[in-house]
Design an enzyme around this catalytic site. Structure first.
Site, short mmCIF file in Angstrom:
data_model
loop_
_atom_site.label_atom_id
_atom_site.label_comp_id
_atom_site.label_asym_id
_atom_site.label_seq_id
_atom_site.Cartn_x
_atom_site.Cartn_y
_atom_site.Cartn_z
N LYS A 1 22.70 22.89 55.12
CA LYS A 1 23.58 21.75 54.59
C LYS A 1 22.73 21.38 53.13
CE LYS A 1 25.50 20.22 58.77
NZ LYS A 1 25.64 19.10 59.86
N PHE B 1 16.35 17.61 68.77
CA PHE B 1 17.73 17.94 68.43
C PHE B 1 18.35 19.02 69.48
CE2 PHE B 1 20.71 20.73 66.30
CZ PHE B 1 21.64 19.62 65.72
N ASP C 1 29.61 17.48 64.82
CA ASP C 1 28.93 17.38 66.15
C ASP C 1 28.16 16.14 66.43
OD1 ASP C 1 30.25 19.67 67.16
OD2 ASP C 1 28.84 20.86 66.41
N PHE D 1 29.34 15.66 71.22
CA PHE D 1 28.82 17.01 71.83
C PHE D 1 27.87 16.86 72.97
CE2 PHE D 1 25.41 20.32 71.99
CZ PHE D 1 25.99 21.47 71.51
N ASP E 1 23.62 13.42 62.49
CA ASP E 1 22.78 12.87 63.55
C ASP E 1 21.50 13.66 63.83
OD1 ASP E 1 24.47 15.10 64.35
OD2 ASP E 1 23.37 15.06 66.27
N ASP F 1 29.19 15.01 59.07
CA ASP F 1 28.71 15.85 60.00
C ASP F 1 29.92 15.70 61.05
OD1 ASP F 1 27.43 17.63 61.84
OD2 ASP F 1 26.16 16.09 62.51
C1 LIG Z 1 22.46 19.67 70.10
C2 LIG Z 1 22.51 21.14 69.96
C3 LIG Z 1 23.34 21.42 68.95
N1 LIG Z 1 23.41 22.98 68.81
C4 LIG Z 1 24.50 23.28 67.87
C5 LIG Z 1 25.91 22.99 67.92
C6 LIG Z 1 26.37 23.00 66.50
O1 LIG Z 1 27.11 24.22 66.48
C7 LIG Z 1 25.34 22.74 65.80
C8 LIG Z 1 24.94 21.28 65.48
O2 LIG Z 1 25.58 21.22 64.08
P1 LIG Z 1 25.51 19.98 63.27
O3 LIG Z 1 26.57 20.14 61.90
O4 LIG Z 1 24.11 19.77 63.12
O5 LIG Z 1 26.02 18.88 63.96
O6 LIG Z 1 24.25 22.89 66.55
C9 LIG Z 1 22.78 23.74 69.53
O7 LIG Z 1 22.83 24.95 69.24
N2 LIG Z 1 21.92 23.21 70.51
C10 LIG Z 1 21.87 22.07 70.71
O8 LIG Z 1 20.79 21.36 71.61
MG LIG Z 2 25.54 17.00 64.38
#
Ligand SMILES: Cc1cn([C@H]2C[C@H](O)[C@@H](COP(=O)(O)O)O2)c(=O)[nH]c1=O
Ligand SMILES: [Mg+2]
Length: 219
Positions: A157, A67, A35, A41, A168, A33
């Site tokens: 995924k 998350f 982020d 992030f 994560d 992954d």
């Molecule tokens: C924490 C968090 C993440 N996101 C978004 C940012 C990324 O585009 C995806 C995460 O992608 P991954 O492949 O699962 O790492 O989610 C979000 O929109 N809001 C959040 O709080």
């Molecule tokens: Mg991630």
């Protein structure tokens, strides 16, 4: 299974990965992954949120739970949701994400291991306008242009093939109810409350090598 190429060594696919052919051996396919596994992030979000909205309440990293950052901020104050969104849809947010400590050398070393293929598997925001191209730019900047061929962008995924997904996000759901990969949860503040999962806590203490070697024996 694919037949070995007859002679054409310039075949684009064989240059991209240590391609698995039917020689009776298999490469371990690892999905990383982006982020919060390679790119920070959450840490960058707090910095930018506090710069942009210095008078608003915010959630310290060690108080993060769940998350979606937006969901937790909305519980503090329902007007914060739009501000959270404004931070990560802004141009440059994804490109400027710092590296998670040790992630880049670990990814490079993993990709160079015998019998291992590494791909980056990342979900874009639905508001993809900046995020999508900046994910590619980030990979090019931190890992190099040869990694651009290893990027898999997927909202879902569960439909992606691979032996391990290091991610994560603690619960990864989608249209495939039995994904091919085994999920290794990469520890982050938001997921540390989740119990009973195989984890990778960091890229710095070398335990990732044990996980990879262990899975290589199992395929
Ligand atoms: C924490 C968090 C993440 N996101 C978004 C940012 C990324 O585009 C995806 C995460 O992608 P991954 O492949 O699962 O790492 O989610 C979000 O929109 N809001 C959040 O709080
Ligand atoms: Mg991630």
């Amino acid at each position: 299974m694919k037949k070995p190429p007859t002679q054409d060594k310039t075949d684009i696919m064989s240059r991209r990965t240590k391609q698995t052919y039917d020689y009776g051996q298999k490469n371990l396919c690892v999905l990383l992954d982006l982020d919060q596994v390679l790119a920070d992030f959450e840490g960058h979000f707090i910095t930018k949120f506090r710069e942009k909205f210095p008078d608003d309440r915010f959630v310290q990293l060690d108080e993060r739970k769940g998350f979606y950052i937006k969901d937790q901020y909305e519980k503090l104050d329902r007007n914060l949701g739009d501000k959270v969104r404004a931070v990560y849809i802004e141009k440059g947010f994804f490109l400027d994400l710092p590296e998670i400590k040790g992630a880049i050398p670990a990814a490079r070393e993993m990709a160079a291991m015998d019998g291992v293929d590494v791909f980056i598997c990342s979900s874009p925001l639905t508001e993809y306008q900046n995020c999508l191209s900046e994910k590619f730019e980030w990979v090019e900047k931190h890992l190099g242009p040869e990694w651009l061929d290893r990027i898999i962008i997927a909202k879902d995924k569960t439909v992606i093939n691979g032996h391990i997904l290091i991610d994560d996000r603690p619960y990864i759901n989608g249209s495939c109810k039995s994904p091919a990969w085994k999920h290794i949860v990469f520890t982050a503040h938001h997921n540390r409350h989740v119990e009973g999962r195989q984890r990778l806590d960091n890229w710095t203490d070398g335990t990732w090598r044990d996980i990879i070697e262990d899975f290589k024996k199992r395929i």
